[in-house]
Design a protein around this motif. Structure first.
Motif, PDB file in Angstrom:
ATOM      1  N   LEU A 140      18.567 -25.212   0.431  1.00 11.81           N
ATOM      2  CA  LEU A 140      17.491 -24.541   1.167  1.00 11.81           C
ATOM      3  C   LEU A 140      18.032 -23.821   2.396  1.00 11.81           C
ATOM      4  CD1 LEU A 140      14.675 -27.244   1.011  1.00 11.81           C
ATOM      5  CD2 LEU A 140      14.807 -25.107  -0.285  1.00 11.81           C
ATOM      6  N   LEU A 141      18.949 -24.478   3.107  1.00 16.45           N
ATOM      7  CA  LEU A 141      19.556 -23.846   4.281  1.00 16.45           C
ATOM      8  C   LEU A 141      20.333 -22.587   3.882  1.00 16.45           C
ATOM      9  CD1 LEU A 141      20.788 -26.995   6.206  1.00 16.45           C
ATOM     10  CD2 LEU A 141      18.953 -25.431   6.897  1.00 16.45           C
ATOM     11  N   GLU A 142      21.027 -22.670   2.777  1.00 13.92           N
ATOM     12  CA  GLU A 142      21.763 -21.508   2.269  1.00 13.92           C
ATOM     13  C   GLU A 142      20.805 -20.358   2.008  1.00 13.92           C
ATOM     14  OE1 GLU A 142      24.769 -19.095   1.351  1.00 13.92           O
ATOM     15  OE2 GLU A 142      25.057 -21.151   2.057  1.00 13.92           O
ATOM     16  N   ARG A 143      19.659 -20.678   1.448  1.00  9.84           N
ATOM     17  CA  ARG A 143      18.652 -19.640   1.186  1.00  9.84           C
ATOM     18  C   ARG A 143      18.153 -19.011   2.482  1.00  9.84           C
ATOM     19  NH1 ARG A 143      13.878 -21.785  -2.149  1.00  9.84           N
ATOM     20  NH2 ARG A 143      12.463 -21.110  -0.560  1.00  9.84           N
ATOM     21  N   LEU A 144      17.966 -19.831   3.510  1.00  8.54           N
ATOM     22  CA  LEU A 144      17.499 -19.309   4.803  1.00  8.54           C
ATOM     23  C   LEU A 144      18.511 -18.361   5.428  1.00  8.54           C
ATOM     24  CD1 LEU A 144      15.908 -22.440   6.504  1.00  8.54           C
ATOM     25  CD2 LEU A 144      14.722 -20.469   5.523  1.00  8.54           C
ATOM     26  N   VAL A 145      19.781 -18.701   5.351  1.00  8.96           N
ATOM     27  CA  VAL A 145      20.787 -17.862   6.009  1.00  8.96           C
ATOM     28  C   VAL A 145      21.106 -16.603   5.206  1.00  8.96           C
ATOM     29  CG1 VAL A 145      21.778 -19.764   7.332  1.00  8.96           C
ATOM     30  CG2 VAL A 145      22.793 -19.135   5.133  1.00  8.96           C
ATOM     31  N   GLN A 146      20.637 -16.524   3.971  1.00  7.87           N
ATOM     32  CA  GLN A 146      20.833 -15.319   3.172  1.00  7.87           C
ATOM     33  C   GLN A 146      19.882 -14.195   3.582  1.00  7.87           C
ATOM     34  OE1 GLN A 146      23.319 -14.798   1.006  1.00  7.87           O
ATOM     35  NE2 GLN A 146      24.030 -16.827   1.582  1.00  7.87           N
TER      36      GLN A 146
END
Length: 147
Positions: A140-146
């Motif tokens: 989820l964090l990876e998705r946010l930083v994308q």
């Protein structure tokens, strides 16, 4: 974490996440043998590792600092023999900075120490279900930083 009893709002989650990520970053920094380096020095080493050789002016722009400040950072890293300067093949008036073998080794050791500390903490503190939750949170964090 503040442990909100009701459904958390995006604002509460953002505040809690910011606080916890800040503490995590400080823990990771303290676990690394690169402690003797300033945050800007560590950042320059990592940038040279990711992006390859570049000029002092390009580093200053990328790091959002004045060229004079970057020259001080570069000078310190050169004196520690973590980076080296060579003539720019395209413009003899400029120099190109790159990592030395020692600089690359310092980065590799620092990253390994951070991963080692975090891996050990995860293994000691989390049960299998929590480990799965953390893996899901990382996605989820990876998705946010994308964004």
């Amino acid at each position: 974490m503040s442990g909100h009893p009701e459904e958390p709002t995006p604002e509460q989650v953002a505040a809690d996440l910011t606080q916890v990520v800040g503490r995590l970053v400080r823990k990771l920094r303290s676990a690394s043998p690169m402690n003797g380096l300033s945050p800007s020095q560590r950042s320059v080493l990592a940038r040279l590792d990711r992006g390859g050789p570049t000029t002092t002016a390009e580093l200053a722009r990328a790091e959002f600092v004045r060229p004079q400040s970057m020259r001080m950072t570069v000078s310190a890293l050169e004196s520690m023999e973590l980076i080296e300067r060579a003539p720019d093949p395209d413009d003899g008036r400029q120099s190109v900075l790159s990592l030395t073998d020692q600089g690359r080794h310092t980065l590799t050791e620092g990253r390994a120490a951070k991963r080692g500390w975090l891996s050990e903490a995860v293994a000691e503190e989390l049960d299998p279900a929590e480990l799965r939750q953390l893996a899901d949170a990382v996605a989820l964090l990876e998705r946010l930083v994308q964004k």
